[in-house]
Design a protein around this motif. Structure first.
Motif, mmCIF file in Angstrom:
data_model
loop_
_atom_site.group_PDB
_atom_site.id
_atom_site.type_symbol
_atom_site.label_atom_id
_atom_site.label_comp_id
_atom_site.label_asym_id
_atom_site.label_seq_id
_atom_site.Cartn_x
_atom_site.Cartn_y
_atom_site.Cartn_z
ATOM 1 N N LEU A 229 0.831 -1.209 0.000
ATOM 2 C CA LEU A 229 0.000 0.000 0.000
ATOM 3 C C LEU A 229 0.865 1.259 0.000
ATOM 4 N N ALA A 230 1.928 1.244 0.794
ATOM 5 C CA ALA A 230 2.815 2.412 0.836
ATOM 6 C C ALA A 230 3.498 2.618 -0.506
ATOM 7 N N ARG A 231 3.920 1.526 -1.149
ATOM 8 C CA ARG A 231 4.540 1.636 -2.470
ATOM 9 C C ARG A 231 3.541 2.148 -3.514
ATOM 10 N N ARG A 232 2.247 1.915 -3.270
ATOM 11 C CA ARG A 232 1.229 2.408 -4.200
ATOM 12 C C ARG A 232 0.903 3.890 -3.967
ATOM 13 N N GLY A 233 1.520 4.480 -2.974
ATOM 14 C CA GLY A 233 1.343 5.911 -2.756
ATOM 15 C C GLY A 233 0.500 6.290 -1.565
ATOM 16 N N VAL A 234 0.009 5.307 -0.805
ATOM 17 C CA VAL A 234 -0.738 5.636 0.417
ATOM 18 C C VAL A 234 0.266 6.194 1.418
ATOM 19 N N GLN A 235 0.059 7.426 1.837
ATOM 20 C CA GLN A 235 1.057 8.122 2.639
ATOM 21 C C GLN A 235 1.110 7.658 4.088
ATOM 22 N N GLN A 236 -0.020 7.191 4.621
ATOM 23 C CA GLN A 236 -0.029 6.738 6.003
ATOM 24 C C GLN A 236 -0.825 5.456 6.138
ATOM 25 N N VAL A 237 -0.140 4.394 6.550
ATOM 26 C CA VAL A 237 -0.768 3.107 6.802
ATOM 27 C C VAL A 237 -0.609 2.795 8.292
ATOM 28 N N ILE A 238 -1.714 2.499 8.958
ATOM 29 C CA ILE A 238 -1.654 2.040 10.345
ATOM 30 C C ILE A 238 -1.824 0.529 10.311
ATOM 31 N N ALA A 239 -0.775 -0.178 10.709
ATOM 32 C CA ALA A 239 -0.758 -1.639 10.622
ATOM 33 C C ALA A 239 -0.778 -2.233 12.026
ATOM 34 N N THR A 240 -1.702 -3.172 12.255
ATOM 35 C CA THR A 240 -1.853 -3.762 13.587
ATOM 36 C C THR A 240 -1.543 -5.257 13.573
ATOM 37 N N ASP A 241 -1.157 -5.751 14.727
ATOM 38 C CA ASP A 241 -1.027 -7.193 14.950
ATOM 39 C C ASP A 241 -0.991 -7.398 16.454
ATOM 40 N N GLN A 242 -1.506 -8.539 16.907
ATOM 41 C CA GLN A 242 -1.473 -8.827 18.343
ATOM 42 C C GLN A 242 -0.262 -9.658 18.746
ATOM 43 N N ASP A 243 0.548 -10.054 17.772
ATOM 44 C CA ASP A 243 1.728 -10.872 18.037
ATOM 45 C C ASP A 243 2.970 -9.978 18.049
ATOM 46 N N PRO A 244 3.644 -9.848 19.192
ATOM 47 C CA PRO A 244 4.849 -9.012 19.244
ATOM 48 C C PRO A 244 5.919 -9.443 18.247
ATOM 49 N N ARG A 245 6.020 -10.753 17.984
ATOM 50 C CA ARG A 245 6.992 -11.222 16.997
ATOM 51 C C ARG A 245 6.710 -10.607 15.629
ATOM 52 N N ALA A 246 5.439 -10.570 15.269
ATOM 53 C CA ALA A 246 5.063 -10.030 13.962
ATOM 54 C C ALA A 246 5.407 -8.544 13.869
ATOM 55 N N LEU A 247 5.173 -7.801 14.926
ATOM 56 C CA LEU A 247 5.445 -6.364 14.902
ATOM 57 C C LEU A 247 6.941 -6.092 14.746
ATOM 58 N N VAL A 248 7.773 -6.884 15.435
ATOM 59 C CA VAL A 248 9.219 -6.738 15.273
ATOM 60 C C VAL A 248 9.618 -7.061 13.836
ATOM 61 N N CYS A 249 9.053 -8.134 13.302
ATOM 62 C CA CYS A 249 9.336 -8.545 11.923
ATOM 63 C C CYS A 249 8.919 -7.466 10.934
ATOM 64 N N ALA A 250 7.697 -6.945 11.087
ATOM 65 C CA ALA A 250 7.193 -5.910 10.174
ATOM 66 C C ALA A 250 8.061 -4.658 10.235
ATOM 67 N N ARG A 251 8.457 -4.280 11.451
ATOM 68 C CA ARG A 251 9.279 -3.065 11.594
ATOM 69 C C ARG A 251 10.597 -3.211 10.842
ATOM 70 N N GLU A 252 11.254 -4.365 10.992
ATOM 71 C CA GLU A 252 12.527 -4.569 10.299
ATOM 72 C C GLU A 252 12.345 -4.553 8.785
ATOM 73 N N ASN A 253 11.278 -5.185 8.293
ATOM 74 C CA ASN A 253 11.047 -5.211 6.848
ATOM 75 C C ASN A 253 10.766 -3.819 6.297
ATOM 76 N N LEU A 254 9.957 -3.058 7.004
ATOM 77 C CA LEU A 254 9.602 -1.716 6.527
ATOM 78 C C LEU A 254 10.814 -0.788 6.559
ATOM 79 N N GLU A 255 11.657 -0.948 7.568
ATOM 80 C CA GLU A 255 12.877 -0.137 7.607
ATOM 81 C C GLU A 255 13.811 -0.522 6.466
ATOM 82 N N ARG A 256 13.913 -1.820 6.185
ATOM 83 C CA ARG A 256 14.775 -2.282 5.104
ATOM 84 C C ARG A 256 14.286 -1.755 3.753
ATOM 85 N N LEU A 257 12.963 -1.620 3.600
ATOM 86 C CA LEU A 257 12.371 -1.130 2.350
ATOM 87 C C LEU A 257 12.275 0.387 2.302
ATOM 88 N N ALA A 258 12.768 1.064 3.340
ATOM 89 C CA ALA A 258 12.703 2.529 3.440
ATOM 90 C C ALA A 258 11.261 3.036 3.397
#
Length: 399
Positions: A229-258
């Motif tokens: 969604l961000a690559r498609r031009g959506v300027q602000q995405v609020i992404a949720t998950d109840q699993d702390p592992r997933a949030l750590v994983c998502a954060r690292e991926n999003l940082e890697r993708l700038a």
């Protein structure tokens, strides 16, 4: 806080014990036999089938070969049993086939989990030719600490940790992100099926999104849909998950993708506060009970996440907004959920279907005639359901 489970055994005439570690939530075996390279595969299979754990003291690579030998003995059906199983599946329903498949998987996992290893608190294995598994274990269990004492875990689980570590290093190439890679962590669902990602990448964004450039991603996992969604031009995405592992994983991926500046991560069960013109959700597709914590990304007991998303969607959509539900119909072909049930849940939630975009999966099991669930997998369709809140005027008219 309760004391960790322990496994007990006798070795060299001495009573010993250690912490028991199992990601599947299995209880520690009550019977334990210490063994080494002199143990034959047939003897090991008898012990494992009876529920006796085999605490390995021999060569590590020989333990891997023994595990493979156990798997071959489990997977080698006798001709009579094989013919009978095929007849039972042919005479039964798809649901019968699914239940038999799950039961066989569960029994197989229990038997293979009987070959266990001892680790020290820092995740080291004191066996000949044992690899350094410190990093793989730390990624799943947390940093090791020698002061915590030794623990025992199944070799099969360790091999799963090693495999997850390799996936995390290598990553999964995502065509919808221009070939960029998403790096899944242990216990977080890997986006290996590209067809549902293409649906999110190619479906036209609602006009309301173009105006406010906001979207919610419910159950973000690796963060792959938020990234698309961000690559498609959506300027602000609020992404949720109840699993702390997933949030750590998502954060690292999003940082890697700038893309981290465009995505806000929140620990939440389903929705964040507020409303959005686009809310995307890819819930687990199969309404069955997971047999381990890592299966929660695949199995959704009683369709709880799916129904929770539908029930809360209308209250979180802005006027003119859309909810995108990405869902396979595999459960329908297995007899676990009907299409009419899904449509009833949509209507009961005050939602209407604007349209549906379908795609046939391309994964190898769809073409594997030897797979126990081949008929269902071959018929499977993955869909993006465009949903909207029923307007008050339309609701009054329907009543």
């Amino acid at each position: 806080m309760s004391e960790p489970a322990r496994i007990h055994w006798v070795e060299d005439g001495q009573a010993r014990s250690a912490r028991w570690r199992s990601e599947s939530g299995a209880s520690p075996p009550k019977r334990v036999q210490v063994a080494d390279d002199t143990l034959t595969a047939d003897a090991a299979f008898r012990l494992a089938s009876e529920g006796t754990a085999i605490l390995w003291r021999g060569d590590f690579q020989n333990a891997r070969q023994l595990l493979q030998a156990l798997a071959r003995r489990i997977d080698k059906p006798k001709k009579i049993k094989k013919a009978k199983a095929r007849a039972d599946v042919a005479a039964g329903s798809p649901l019968d086939a699914f239940n038999q498949h799950r039961q066989a998987q569960s029994q197989r996992a229990r038997t293979l989990a009987m070959l266990v290893l001892e680790f020290d608190g820092a995740h080291h294995i004191s066996l000949r030719r044992a690899p350094d598994v410190t990093q793989a274990c730390s990624e799943a269990y947390g940093a090791g600490d020698a002061a915590q004492g030794n623990y025992v875990s199944a070799l099969r689980e360790l091999l799963g940790l090693i495999g997850a570590h390799e996936w995390r290093k290598k990553g999964v190439e995502i065509a919808a992100l221009g070939g960029a890679r998403i790096h899944p962590h242990y216990g977080v669902f890997a986006p290996v099926r590209g067809e549902y990602l293409a649906l999110v990448a190619e479906t036209a964004l609602p006009p309301a999104v173009l105006a406010s450039s906001l979207a919610f991603d419910i159950g973000t996992g690796t963060g792959v849909l938020a990234a698309i969604l961000a690559r498609r031009g959506v300027q602000q995405v609020i992404a949720t998950d109840q699993d702390p592992r997933a949030l750590v994983c998502a954060r690292e991926n999003l940082e890697r993708l700038a893309l981290a500046r465009h995505v806000t991560l929140q620990e939440a069960n389903l929705f964040p506060e507020g409303r959005a013109p686009l809310i995307v959700c890819n819930p687990p597709w199969v309404p069955a009970r997971p047999s381990s914590p890592v299966e929660h990304a695949v199995y959704d007991p009683e369709s709880r996440m799916l129904r929770g998303f539908l029930q809360g969607l209308a209250a979180h959509l802005t006027p003119g907004g859309e909810g995108w539900l990405i869902l396979s119909d595999l459960a329908e072909h297995l007899g676990l959920r009907s299409r009419s049930e899904l449509l009833d849940w949509i209507a009961a939630a005050g939602l209407q279907v604007l349209s549906r975009v379908d795609v046939k999966p391309q994964h190898p099991k769809a073409a594997d005639a030897s797979d126990a669930l081949h008929a269902a997998r071959a018929a499977e369709v993955t869909s993006l359901w465009r949903l909207a809140a029923v307007s008050k005027r339309a609701s009054v008219a329907m009543n």
